[in-house]
Design a protein around this motif. Structure first.
Motif, PDB file in Angstrom:
ATOM      1  N   HIS A  64       0.834  -1.200   0.000  1.00 31.65           N
ATOM      2  CA  HIS A  64       0.000   0.000   0.000  1.00 31.65           C
ATOM      3  C   HIS A  64       0.873   1.256   0.000  1.00 31.65           C
ATOM      4  O   HIS A  64       0.553   2.225  -0.686  1.00 31.65           O
ATOM      5  CB  HIS A  64      -0.932  -0.004   1.213  1.00 31.65           C
ATOM      6  N   ASP A  73       2.302   1.755  -3.471  1.00 33.69           N
ATOM      7  CA  ASP A  73       1.289   2.273  -4.391  1.00 33.69           C
ATOM      8  C   ASP A  73       1.132   3.776  -4.203  1.00 33.69           C
ATOM      9  O   ASP A  73       0.999   4.522  -5.169  1.00 33.69           O
ATOM     10  CB  ASP A  73      -0.054   1.579  -4.172  1.00 33.69           C
ATOM     11  N   ALA A  79       4.022   5.499  -5.857  1.00 32.29           N
ATOM     12  CA  ALA A  79       3.877   5.540  -7.316  1.00 32.29           C
ATOM     13  C   ALA A  79       2.948   6.668  -7.731  1.00 32.29           C
ATOM     14  O   ALA A  79       3.238   7.421  -8.672  1.00 32.29           O
ATOM     15  CB  ALA A  79       3.356   4.199  -7.826  1.00 32.29           C
ATOM     16  N   VAL A  80       1.837   6.816  -7.030  1.00 34.21           N
ATOM     17  CA  VAL A  80       0.890   7.884  -7.348  1.00 34.21           C
ATOM     18  C   VAL A  80       1.509   9.247  -7.050  1.00 34.21           C
ATOM     19  O   VAL A  80       1.365  10.193  -7.831  1.00 34.21           O
ATOM     20  CB  VAL A  80      -0.432   7.679  -6.574  1.00 34.21           C
ATOM     21  N   THR A 104       5.732  -2.280  -6.570  1.00 36.81           N
ATOM     22  CA  THR A 104       4.388  -1.723  -6.517  1.00 36.81           C
ATOM     23  C   THR A 104       3.460  -2.435  -7.490  1.00 36.81           C
ATOM     24  O   THR A 104       3.902  -2.976  -8.506  1.00 36.81           O
ATOM     25  CB  THR A 104       4.417  -0.210  -6.819  1.00 36.81           C
ATOM     26  N   THR A 105       2.178  -2.428  -7.161  1.00 37.46           N
ATOM     27  CA  THR A 105       1.202  -2.985  -8.099  1.00 37.46           C
ATOM     28  C   THR A 105       0.828  -1.961  -9.156  1.00 37.46           C
ATOM     29  O   THR A 105       0.256  -2.311 -10.174  1.00 37.46           O
ATOM     30  CB  THR A 105      -0.069  -3.436  -7.354  1.00 37.46           C
ATOM     31  N   ARG A 106       1.146  -0.697  -8.923  1.00 35.24           N
ATOM     32  CA  ARG A 106       0.877   0.374  -9.890  1.00 35.24           C
ATOM     33  C   ARG A 106       2.160   0.708 -10.647  1.00 35.24           C
ATOM     34  O   ARG A 106       2.651   1.818 -10.628  1.00 35.24           O
ATOM     35  CB  ARG A 106       0.342   1.606  -9.175  1.00 35.24           C
ATOM     36  N   ARG A 107       2.668  -0.282 -11.321  1.00 37.94           N
ATOM     37  CA  ARG A 107       3.942  -0.144 -12.029  1.00 37.94           C
ATOM     38  C   ARG A 107       3.880   0.911 -13.136  1.00 37.94           C
ATOM     39  O   ARG A 107       4.811   1.682 -13.321  1.00 37.94           O
ATOM     40  CB  ARG A 107       4.331  -1.502 -12.606  1.00 37.94           C
ATOM     41  N   GLY A 108       2.776   0.969 -13.856  1.00 36.43           N
ATOM     42  CA  GLY A 108       2.619   1.955 -14.922  1.00 36.43           C
ATOM     43  C   GLY A 108       2.629   3.371 -14.392  1.00 36.43           C
ATOM     44  O   GLY A 108       3.223   4.273 -14.989  1.00 36.43           O
ATOM     45  N   ARG A 109       1.971   3.574 -13.253  1.00 41.39           N
ATOM     46  CA  ARG A 109       1.953   4.905 -12.655  1.00 41.39           C
ATOM     47  C   ARG A 109       3.344   5.308 -12.195  1.00 41.39           C
ATOM     48  O   ARG A 109       3.746   6.458 -12.330  1.00 41.39           O
ATOM     49  CB  ARG A 109       0.971   4.895 -11.486  1.00 41.39           C
TER      50      ARG A 109
END
Length: 97
Positions: free
Chosen positions: A23, A26, A29-30, A63-68
């Protein structure tokens, strides 16, 4: 001595812990994406390196939001490139519109 309560208390005297690291990454990343995007407009000398560092840490921790995170990394690099372009056009150490 335990300073915080466990995330979840089981009924059989075992507690399961939640994965707060994912978490947190993530959020990093954001944050790197938002700071990189904001850095294109203002304070790119500060926000660009911060966006790059946050994206690198988020990617390193998985992170699970690799693209971000990758977008934040790219925007952080773009912040620094915009700064260099404006500095070379003005022949100064700062830029203004």
């Amino acid at each position: 001595m335990q300073l915080t309560a466990p995330a979840h208390r089981g009924t059989d005297n075992t507690s399961t812990t939640r994965r707060v690291g994912i978490h947190d990454t993530d959020g990093m990343a954001v944050a790197s994406f938002v700071l990189g995007l904001l850095g294109l407009l203002v304070l790119n000398v500060f926000l660009g390196p911060i966006a790059i560092a946050l994206a690198g840490i988020a990617l390193w921790r998985g992170t699970t939001r690799r693209g971000r995170a990758l977008l934040g990394l790219g925007l952080g690099v773009a912040d620094l490139l915009v700064l260099v372009a404006f500095m070379s056009a003005d022949n100064t150490m700062s830029w203004s519109l």
